[in-house]
Design a protein around this motif. Structure first.
Motif, PDB file in Angstrom:
ATOM      1  N   ILE A 151     -12.991-109.687  -6.536  1.00 30.09           N
ATOM      2  CA  ILE A 151     -11.747-109.539  -5.787  1.00 30.09           C
ATOM      3  C   ILE A 151     -11.571-108.128  -5.252  1.00 30.09           C
ATOM      4  O   ILE A 151     -11.178-107.923  -4.109  1.00 30.09           O
ATOM      5  CB  ILE A 151     -10.539-109.918  -6.685  1.00 30.09           C
ATOM      6  N   ARG A 155     -12.821-102.575  -2.196  1.00 27.74           N
ATOM      7  CA  ARG A 155     -12.024-101.358  -2.380  1.00 27.74           C
ATOM      8  C   ARG A 155     -12.702-100.392  -3.337  1.00 27.74           C
ATOM      9  O   ARG A 155     -12.696 -99.175  -3.139  1.00 27.74           O
ATOM     10  CB  ARG A 155     -10.647-101.718  -2.936  1.00 27.74           C
ATOM     11  N   PHE A 158     -15.494 -98.518  -1.613  1.00 30.41           N
ATOM     12  CA  PHE A 158     -14.900 -97.497  -0.734  1.00 30.41           C
ATOM     13  C   PHE A 158     -14.448 -96.290  -1.563  1.00 30.41           C
ATOM     14  O   PHE A 158     -14.817 -95.142  -1.301  1.00 30.41           O
ATOM     15  CB  PHE A 158     -13.724 -98.128   0.015  1.00 30.41           C
ATOM     16  N   ILE A 171      -5.064 -96.462  -0.713  1.00 34.33           N
ATOM     17  CA  ILE A 171      -5.595 -97.174  -1.872  1.00 34.33           C
ATOM     18  C   ILE A 171      -5.264 -96.368  -3.125  1.00 34.33           C
ATOM     19  O   ILE A 171      -5.486 -95.165  -3.173  1.00 34.33           O
ATOM     20  CB  ILE A 171      -7.116 -97.358  -1.736  1.00 34.33           C
TER      21      ILE A 171
ATOM     22  N   VAL B  99     -17.363 -97.785   3.793  1.00 33.67           N
ATOM     23  CA  VAL B  99     -16.007 -97.344   4.084  1.00 33.67           C
ATOM     24  C   VAL B  99     -15.325 -98.289   5.084  1.00 33.67           C
ATOM     25  O   VAL B  99     -14.115 -98.459   5.074  1.00 33.67           O
ATOM     26  CB  VAL B  99     -16.036 -95.893   4.623  1.00 33.67           C
ATOM     27  N   GLY B 101     -13.531-101.074   6.712  1.00 31.48           N
ATOM     28  CA  GLY B 101     -12.702-102.145   6.160  1.00 31.48           C
ATOM     29  C   GLY B 101     -12.562-102.036   4.655  1.00 31.48           C
ATOM     30  O   GLY B 101     -12.313-103.018   3.972  1.00 31.48           O
ATOM     31  N   GLY B 102     -12.726-100.836   4.135  1.00 35.18           N
ATOM     32  CA  GLY B 102     -12.725-100.622   2.693  1.00 35.18           C
ATOM     33  C   GLY B 102     -11.389-100.867   2.026  1.00 35.18           C
ATOM     34  O   GLY B 102     -11.312-100.965   0.815  1.00 35.18           O
ATOM     35  N   ASP B 103     -10.320-100.985   2.831  1.00 36.05           N
ATOM     36  CA  ASP B 103      -9.024-101.248   2.201  1.00 36.05           C
ATOM     37  C   ASP B 103      -8.736-102.742   2.120  1.00 36.05           C
ATOM     38  O   ASP B 103      -7.664-103.145   1.697  1.00 36.05           O
ATOM     39  CB  ASP B 103      -7.899-100.503   2.947  1.00 36.05           C
ATOM     40  N   ARG B 104      -9.733-103.567   2.490  1.00 33.21           N
ATOM     41  CA  ARG B 104      -9.539-105.007   2.360  1.00 33.21           C
ATOM     42  C   ARG B 104      -9.936-105.447   0.961  1.00 33.21           C
ATOM     43  O   ARG B 104     -10.662-104.771   0.251  1.00 33.21           O
ATOM     44  CB  ARG B 104     -10.399-105.741   3.395  1.00 33.21           C
ATOM     45  N   TRP B 105      -9.434-106.631   0.563  1.00 27.63           N
ATOM     46  CA  TRP B 105      -9.831-107.205  -0.726  1.00 27.63           C
ATOM     47  C   TRP B 105     -11.123-107.985  -0.538  1.00 27.63           C
ATOM     48  O   TRP B 105     -11.597-108.157   0.579  1.00 27.63           O
ATOM     49  CB  TRP B 105      -8.723-108.107  -1.275  1.00 27.63           C
TER      50      TRP B 105
END
Lengths: 274, 263
Positions: A151, A155, A158, A171, B99, B101-105
């Protein structure tokens, strides 16, 4: 020799060992890849030792060693995670907590007499002794951990690669860090069933470290890490059957030899790259 | 037209100390602003306020008309280089992809659109040549380009660059500044460029934001980087010397090199 191996596979305890070893190996390989990326391998190592207190103390509270270890290491993992990015810099603090944990674990051993046999199993692993219930527990825990990782892995990747930018994009680094360390605690506990607390490092860091050295792409890294873990666990268990030497010895030896080979080859290749 | 960044009477307190107070600045879309000042003056802190990571104790900041934190999708941030990925064998492209789209789940799977976005950012940053090489073997300047490419993902309208010239030799400094100027021309992004030395940016930046003495001043280079204006800001006598088309900042008394090197 193939006949011999097939013969081993007919034993229930060998099949159980392969099952538990594969589950712990897969989870360890995936989580380990992030451990290597995030450079928290010392924390991973410490979590296993901290779990020792739980495993030995469990008997005093009528819990199984697996349950005891799980509780303690998840708690410790959560706290380490809450310290966020400082985790790489708090080696002394982690080291102190790890040694007091081993100390308390020793006290529990002394208080609960007749535990010495179990202690050796906790420290060095007893993969041939896993029960069906333990395999079931391992399956559930591994599935939950991998599911959770699935899930938020985007993130997490990243934040592991570029934490400052991730924070700037909104984040929460500390939430991610806590979640990851809890999953790491579960993986460490499961891996310790296979190779024991003292050798957990090899199963979490070994395959992932080798994969991270070879692979230039995230997915290739994860896949090779899992492949290396499965290869070493399976061949370790089968070699243990053939030789009657402990599986922990074989698994760690195979991983070490693989590591030496990759390190040599990589150094050579990287020198050419430069 | 809404300002790209508008700072009104902003003040920051950290650990009981006033770091900045009475900071005012209005930056229009498409401007290239150089941010200078001695170390510890609060340049990075001010940028963290703009990103919404450090709260203000007074005044306000708005980005394209919105409070900080809300508009972060349109900000590209290039942090100061750190040693964290020194030994990774991941390729430069993988690190940029990580990095995107790194803030997507979910798990980090990249589709065609995100692969194209990665290529676009790497091309803008001038990093496509070594895209497939392991990050650990790249030179300092090449690594900076990768970090820049990461900041360029998602087509930011405001680029905040925290010391992209640090640890680069003069030739690479010049190339980096030209690359950023090229990005400004190609994308029309507003640029906040934090640097140590004014000289590499001369001729490229539109205005200067100078942070010193607990406050800041913004304006054209000649207005801000002058003996009177900097002396007022520092609260000490400062001489600005122009020679050979370059600018040198010298403190009249005390540690001369300090002001000159902006340490």
């Amino acid at each position: 020799m193939i006949e011999q191996i097939l013969n081993f596979l007919s034993y229930d305890f060998v099949r159980s060992a392969l099952m538990a070893g594969s589950l712990a190996g897969i989870l360890g390989a995936v989580v380990g890849y992030f451990v290597v990326l995030r450079q928290v391998s010392f924390a991973a190592h410490a979590l296993a030792h901290i779990g020792f207190t739980g495993a030995t103390g469990a008997a005093l509270f009528a819990l199984s060693p697996l349950e005891g270890m799980l509780i303690i290491s998840v708690l410790a993992g959560g706290m380490m995670g809450a310290s966020g990015n400082r985790i790489q810099r708090s080696e002394i603090a982690i080291g102190m907590v790890l040694s007091i944990s081993l100390g308390i674990g020793t006290l529990f051993l002394a208080l609960y007499k007749g535990f010495a046999g179990q202690a050796s199993a906790i420290l060095f692993g007893n993969i041939f002794g896993v029960s069906h219930l333990q395999i079931f527990q391992t399956l559930i825990l591994a599935a939950i951990s991998l599911g959770a990782l699935l899930i938020f892995s985007r993130r997490l990747l990243f934040a592991s690669v570029q934490p400052d930018l991730a924070e700037a994009r909104g984040i929460s680094l500390s939430v991610l860090s806590v979640a990851f360390m809890v999953i790491l605690a579960v993986s460490v506990t499961l891996a310790s069933q296979v190779v024991g607390i003292l050798l957990v490092f090899s199963l979490i860091i070994g395959p992932a470290g080798i994969a991270a050295r070879i692979c230039r792409n995230f997915w290739a890294g994860i896949t090779s890490s899992v492949a290396i873990a499965l290869f070493s666990v399976w061949s370790g268990i089968l070699l243990a059957c053939l030789t009657n030497w402990p599986p922990s010895f074989w698994i760690t030896t195979i991983l070490f030899v693989l590591y030496l080979i990759t390190e040599t080859v990589c150094r050579f290749i990287l020198r050419m790259e430069r | 037209m809404t300002a790209a960044l508008s700072i009104k009477d902003a003040g920051v307190r950290l650990g009981g100390h006033d770091i900045l107070r009475g900071v005012n600045a209005q930056i229009e879309p498409g401007e290239f602003v150089g941010v200078f000042g001695p170390n510890g003056a609060g340049k990075s802190t001010l940028m963290r306020c703009v990103l919404g990571l450090t709260p203000l104790c007074a005044g306000s900041i708005s980005l394209f008309g919105e409070p900080p934190g809300r508009a972060n999708g349109c900000i590209g941030y290039m942090p100061q280089s750190r040693a964290s990925l020194e030994s990774t064998s991941l390729s430069a492209r993988s690190l940029v992809t990580a990095v995107e789209g790194g803030d997507r789940w979910g798990f980090p799977w990249s589709n065609r659109a995100s692969r194209e976005e990665v290529e676009r950012a790497m091309k803008l940053a001038g990093a496509e040549e070594y895209a497939d090489r392991p990050f650990s073997v790249l030179s300092g300047g090449e690594k900076q380009r990768i970090t820049l490419a990461q900041a360029l993902l998602g087509k930011p309208r405001l680029l905040i660059l925290d010391e992209p010239l640090a640890s680069l030799d003069p030739r690479n400094q010049m190339r980096m500044v030209e690359c950023i100027a090229g990005i400004k021309a190609a994308t029309g992004a507003t640029i906040l460029f934090i640097a140590h030395d004014i000289n590499p940016l001369l001729g490229h930046m539109d205005r200067v934001l100078y942070v010193a003495g607990g406050s800041a001043a913004i304006g054209p280079v000649d207005d801000i980087v002058s003996s009177e204006s900097l002396s007022r800001l520092y609260g000490a006598e400062i001489h600005v010397v122009r020679a050979e088309g370059k600018i040198f900042i010298v403190a009249a008394e005390g540690n001369v090199t300090e002001a000159a090197r902006h340490d």
